[in-house]
Design a protein around this motif. Structure first.
Motif, PDB file in Angstrom:
ATOM      1  N   GLY A   1       0.782  -1.219   0.000  1.00  8.84           N
ATOM      2  CA  GLY A   1       0.000   0.000   0.000  1.00  8.84           C
ATOM      3  C   GLY A   1       0.815   1.271   0.000  1.00  8.84           C
ATOM      4  N   LEU A   2       0.173   2.337  -0.445  1.00  9.44           N
ATOM      5  CA  LEU A   2       0.822   3.643  -0.551  1.00  9.44           C
ATOM      6  C   LEU A   2       1.308   4.138   0.805  1.00  9.44           C
ATOM      7  N   GLY A   3       0.474   3.981   1.837  1.00 10.11           N
ATOM      8  CA  GLY A   3       0.852   4.458   3.155  1.00 10.11           C
ATOM      9  C   GLY A   3       2.101   3.791   3.674  1.00 10.11           C
ATOM     10  N   ALA A   4       2.178   2.483   3.518  1.00 12.45           N
ATOM     11  CA  ALA A   4       3.358   1.752   3.983  1.00 12.45           C
ATOM     12  C   ALA A   4       4.608   2.207   3.243  1.00 12.45           C
ATOM     13  N   ALA A   5       4.470   2.460   1.936  1.00 19.59           N
ATOM     14  CA  ALA A   5       5.623   2.919   1.153  1.00 19.59           C
ATOM     15  C   ALA A   5       6.090   4.289   1.631  1.00 19.59           C
ATOM     16  N   TYR A   6       5.155   5.194   1.875  1.00 23.11           N
ATOM     17  CA  TYR A   6       5.538   6.522   2.349  1.00 23.11           C
ATOM     18  C   TYR A   6       6.151   6.464   3.741  1.00 23.11           C
ATOM     19  N   LEU A   7       5.590   5.670   4.623  1.00 19.38           N
ATOM     20  CA  LEU A   7       6.140   5.591   5.978  1.00 19.38           C
ATOM     21  C   LEU A   7       7.573   5.061   5.959  1.00 19.38           C
ATOM     22  N   GLU A   8       7.836   4.075   5.112  1.00 20.44           N
ATOM     23  CA  GLU A   8       9.199   3.575   5.009  1.00 20.44           C
ATOM     24  C   GLU A   8      10.112   4.628   4.381  1.00 20.44           C
ATOM     25  N   GLY A   9       9.576   5.357   3.410  1.00 13.65           N
ATOM     26  CA  GLY A   9      10.349   6.438   2.812  1.00 13.65           C
ATOM     27  C   GLY A   9      10.650   7.543   3.808  1.00 13.65           C
ATOM     28  N   PHE A  10       9.667   7.884   4.661  1.00 13.29           N
ATOM     29  CA  PHE A  10       9.898   8.891   5.697  1.00 13.29           C
ATOM     30  C   PHE A  10      11.016   8.440   6.636  1.00 13.29           C
ATOM     31  N   GLY A  11      10.964   7.171   7.040  1.00 11.12           N
ATOM     32  CA  GLY A  11      11.990   6.660   7.939  1.00 11.12           C
ATOM     33  C   GLY A  11      13.376   6.747   7.326  1.00 11.12           C
ATOM     34  N   TRP A  12      13.472   6.404   6.046  1.00 12.70           N
ATOM     35  CA  TRP A  12      14.761   6.484   5.341  1.00 12.70           C
ATOM     36  C   TRP A  12      15.235   7.929   5.295  1.00 12.70           C
ATOM     37  N   ALA A  13      14.335   8.833   4.971  1.00  7.93           N
ATOM     38  CA  ALA A  13      14.697  10.247   4.851  1.00  7.93           C
ATOM     39  C   ALA A  13      15.182  10.821   6.175  1.00  7.93           C
ATOM     40  N   LEU A  14      14.461  10.523   7.246  1.00  3.72           N
ATOM     41  CA  LEU A  14      14.842  11.049   8.560  1.00  3.72           C
ATOM     42  C   LEU A  14      16.178  10.483   9.018  1.00  3.72           C
ATOM     43  N   SER A  15      16.418   9.217   8.710  1.00  4.69           N
ATOM     44  CA  SER A  15      17.687   8.607   9.117  1.00  4.69           C
ATOM     45  C   SER A  15      18.865   9.163   8.329  1.00  4.69           C
TER      46      SER A  15
END
Length: 255
Positions: free
Chosen positions: A73-87
């Protein structure tokens, strides 16, 4: 700061079967906002989108690729992307569709607004906003979904379902992303709800949304109905902000 880079903005582009669009959208982002980096989050696209994104990353150090093993799902993809970006130390995170419906040429105006806001929504339903090449039923579905979400959850923003957005890292740190569990269409509504409940400064900037030219849309009436059912549940269980809170929020934002 991002590792080995002076860039602070990351444009996150989720993909699933976007082989016809990924190169074009990356090129347009790089041309429109050259200082920004791009993260393609691919959900194991069977059409080879991930491999094409890898090739783009090899030729451009500002392009990165995150491969996910499942389509969840789109939400899961964005949440993982957010985590990558913040890290990796990015301070402004942009949501952008791969199909060209979100014009990269309008991103500069969203980023300018983000200088004084925690969350910026690219809005189709405020003065100056528009939709091109949508049939009446798609327009009604989108506008109706935003209206229903606003009424049930007491959200002051006009476009609750749009996906062209900018979040500051600070905003995401205050939104308790671990509690966000919407994976599909409803993800945008839930993220906005979390932002408003966290008393973040949310502003809307008009955009022109353009129907995709290549590939097929993932949206369907069933997905929209499921999202509205979840919104109804949130309203019944009191997850939405109070009427008084909505009025105060709207007044503070000048809505």
């Amino acid at each position: 700061m991002p590792q080995n880079s002076a860039a602070t903005t990351l444009v996150i582009i989720p993909t699933y079967n976007e082989a016809e669009n990924v190169a074009s959208i990356v090129e347009r982002v790089r041309s429109s906002v050259p200082a920004a980096h791009i993260l393609v989050v691919d959900d194991a696209s069977p059409d080879g989108t991930g491999s094409l994104a890898d090739q783009l990353a090899v030729s451009d150090s500002a392009v990165h690729v995150l491969h996910r093993t499942d389509k969840t799902g789109l939400g899961a993809a964005y949440l993982e992307g957010f985590g990558w970006a913040l890290s990796h130390g990015y301070t402004q995170l942009v949501q952008l569709d791969a199909d060209g419906s979100h014009r990269p040429e309008q991103l500069a105006s969203l980023l300018t607004a983000a200088e004084t806001a925690d969350v910026v929504l690219g809005s189709r339903w405020i003065p100056g906003g528009a939709i091109e090449n949508w049939p009446w039923h798609r327009r009604a579905l989108s506008r109706g979904g935003s209206f229903y979400s606003r009424m049930v959850l007491r959200l002051p923003q006009r476009d609750a379902t749009g996906g062209y957005r900018v979040y500051s890292a600070r905003a995401l740190s205050r939104m308790d992303l671990s509690s966000v569990d919407s994976l599909g269409y409803c993800f945008q509504i839930e993220m906005l709800l979390h932002a408003v409940r966290a008393d973040l400064r949310v502003i809307e900037v008009p955009i022109t949304f353009v129907e995709r030219v290549r590939g097929s849309s993932k949206m369907s009436p069933r997905i929209a109905i499921e999202a509205m059912a979840r919104v109804t549940l949130w309203g019944v269980t009191g997850m939405g902000i109070s009427r008084a809170g909505a009025r105060a929020t709207a007044a503070a934002r000048g809505a």
